[in-house]
Design a protein around this motif. Structure first.
Motif, PDB file in Angstrom:
ATOM      1  N   GLN A 147       0.840  -1.203   0.000  1.00  0.00           N
ATOM      2  CA  GLN A 147       0.000   0.000   0.000  1.00  0.00           C
ATOM      3  C   GLN A 147       0.878   1.258   0.000  1.00  0.00           C
ATOM      4  OE1 GLN A 147      -3.065  -0.322  -0.604  1.00  0.00           O
ATOM      5  NE2 GLN A 147      -4.136  -1.761   0.710  1.00  0.00           N
ATOM      6  N   ILE A 148       1.926   1.241   0.816  1.00  0.00           N
ATOM      7  CA  ILE A 148       2.837   2.386   0.881  1.00  0.00           C
ATOM      8  C   ILE A 148       3.511   2.606  -0.464  1.00  0.00           C
ATOM      9  CG2 ILE A 148       4.966   3.271   1.925  1.00  0.00           C
ATOM     10  CD1 ILE A 148       4.084   1.736   4.517  1.00  0.00           C
ATOM     11  N   LEU A 208       1.132   4.231  -2.862  1.00  0.00           N
ATOM     12  CA  LEU A 208       0.935   5.653  -2.569  1.00  0.00           C
ATOM     13  C   LEU A 208       2.160   6.467  -2.979  1.00  0.00           C
ATOM     14  CD1 LEU A 208      -0.879   5.445   0.878  1.00  0.00           C
ATOM     15  CD2 LEU A 208      -1.873   6.098  -1.333  1.00  0.00           C
ATOM     16  N   VAL A 229       2.086   7.443   6.648  1.00  0.00           N
ATOM     17  CA  VAL A 229       2.086   5.987   6.541  1.00  0.00           C
ATOM     18  C   VAL A 229       3.344   5.469   7.227  1.00  0.00           C
ATOM     19  CG1 VAL A 229       0.786   6.012   4.371  1.00  0.00           C
ATOM     20  CG2 VAL A 229       3.286   6.020   4.294  1.00  0.00           C
ATOM     21  N   VAL A 252      -3.190   6.920   6.995  1.00  0.00           N
ATOM     22  CA  VAL A 252      -3.758   5.851   6.171  1.00  0.00           C
ATOM     23  C   VAL A 252      -3.691   4.556   6.974  1.00  0.00           C
ATOM     24  CG1 VAL A 252      -3.748   4.703   3.938  1.00  0.00           C
ATOM     25  CG2 VAL A 252      -2.969   7.086   4.115  1.00  0.00           C
ATOM     26  N   ASP A 299      -4.502   1.323   6.732  1.00  0.00           N
ATOM     27  CA  ASP A 299      -3.947   0.045   6.294  1.00  0.00           C
ATOM     28  C   ASP A 299      -2.590   0.185   5.596  1.00  0.00           C
ATOM     29  OD1 ASP A 299      -5.411   1.324   4.307  1.00  0.00           O
ATOM     30  OD2 ASP A 299      -6.189  -0.520   3.424  1.00  0.00           O
ATOM     31  N   ALA A 300      -2.002   1.382   5.658  1.00  0.00           N
ATOM     32  CA  ALA A 300      -0.614   1.588   5.229  1.00  0.00           C
ATOM     33  C   ALA A 300       0.250   1.865   6.454  1.00  0.00           C
ATOM     34  CB  ALA A 300      -0.531   2.732   4.229  1.00  0.00           C
ATOM     35  N   SER A 303      -8.774   4.615   4.865  1.00  0.00           N
ATOM     36  CA  SER A 303      -8.181   3.421   4.266  1.00  0.00           C
ATOM     37  C   SER A 303      -7.497   3.812   2.959  1.00  0.00           C
ATOM     38  CB  SER A 303      -9.257   2.376   3.989  1.00  0.00           C
ATOM     39  OG  SER A 303     -10.112   2.835   2.960  1.00  0.00           O
ATOM     40  N   CYS A 304      -6.627   2.943   2.462  1.00  0.00           N
ATOM     41  CA  CYS A 304      -5.993   3.188   1.159  1.00  0.00           C
ATOM     42  C   CYS A 304      -7.047   3.255   0.056  1.00  0.00           C
ATOM     43  CB  CYS A 304      -4.979   2.097   0.849  1.00  0.00           C
ATOM     44  SG  CYS A 304      -3.408   2.328   1.663  1.00  0.00           S
ATOM     45  N   ARG A 360      -7.485   6.394  -2.359  1.00  0.00           N
ATOM     46  CA  ARG A 360      -7.350   6.265  -3.814  1.00  0.00           C
ATOM     47  C   ARG A 360      -8.610   6.748  -4.530  1.00  0.00           C
ATOM     48  NH1 ARG A 360      -4.230   1.586  -2.548  1.00  0.00           N
ATOM     49  NH2 ARG A 360      -6.091   0.273  -2.580  1.00  0.00           N
TER      50      ARG A 360
END
Length: 192
Positions: free
Chosen positions: A37-38, A41, A116, A141, A143-144, A180-181, A185
């Motif tokens: 995820q990171i 981003l 993050v 974020v 979940d990051a 959340s990511c 997004r």
């Protein structure tokens, strides 16, 4: 805390402590996909030409995996900064404490930060609190970010999910917007 309206070139992505040493922690952790995820981003910020800040912990203790000269202090290869991206070294949990981060952001007119990294209740939470207290619009974020199992003050074992969720609850609405990511997004895709 009011919702953050949009993301743009005045929004910096702060990636905290994504170093090789953190991969050596043997405790159970949450959010196993956080690194991916990171990376996604970071790629979005690079494609947009927005500012990235890579924060790494450099320990003052010679026997730490984060001590200067140790491989643990190096960034994880998939999350290494590019040559023109800002790298900030910190010696305490809060990336704003005893560092040039606040000034670096202000000089560039940056008004908002997206955070993050690791660990949720440690450097992520400390940095997010300071960012908010210093007047930056702050987004974390969920979940990051990740953390590890931990024993609480009363001696009770807590899962990484429990520790992480409490850190996010501590930040939500008071210090930061927690998203959340997928939500981030979606908002990035729907901007004018």
């Amino acid at each position: 805390m009011p919702a953050v309206a949009q993301f743009d070139s005045l929004t910096a992505l702060l990636t905290i402590d994504m170093q090789q040493g953190i991969q050596r922690v043997s405790l159970p952790r949450n959010n196993p996909g956080a690194e991916q995820q990171i990376a996604a981003l970071q790629q979005h910020w690079r494609a947009a030409g927005w500012p990235l800040v890579h924060i790494r912990h450099i320990s003052r203790q010679a026997d730490s995996v984060f001590a200067p000269g140790q491989s643990g202090a190096l960034f994880q290869p998939a999350l290494e900064p590019l040559a023109d991206e800002y790298v900030l070294e910190k010696n305490v949990t809060d990336a704003f404490c005893h560092s040039a981060l606040e000034r670096w952001l202000h000089v560039r007119g940056i008004e908002q930060v997206v955070i993050v990294g690791v660990a949720s209740e440690n450097s992520v939470e400390a940095t997010a609190r300071s960012a908010s207290n210093l007047g930056f619009k702050t987004v974390v974020v969920n979940d990051a970010c990740y953390t590890f199992d931990k024993t609480d003050f009363a001696g009770n074992p807590r899962s990484a999910d429990d520790v992480h969720n409490m850190a996010m609850a501590n930040l939500r609405d008071e210090y930061a917007e927690v998203v959340s990511c997928a939500e981030l997004r979606k908002r990035l895709a729907n901007q004018p």
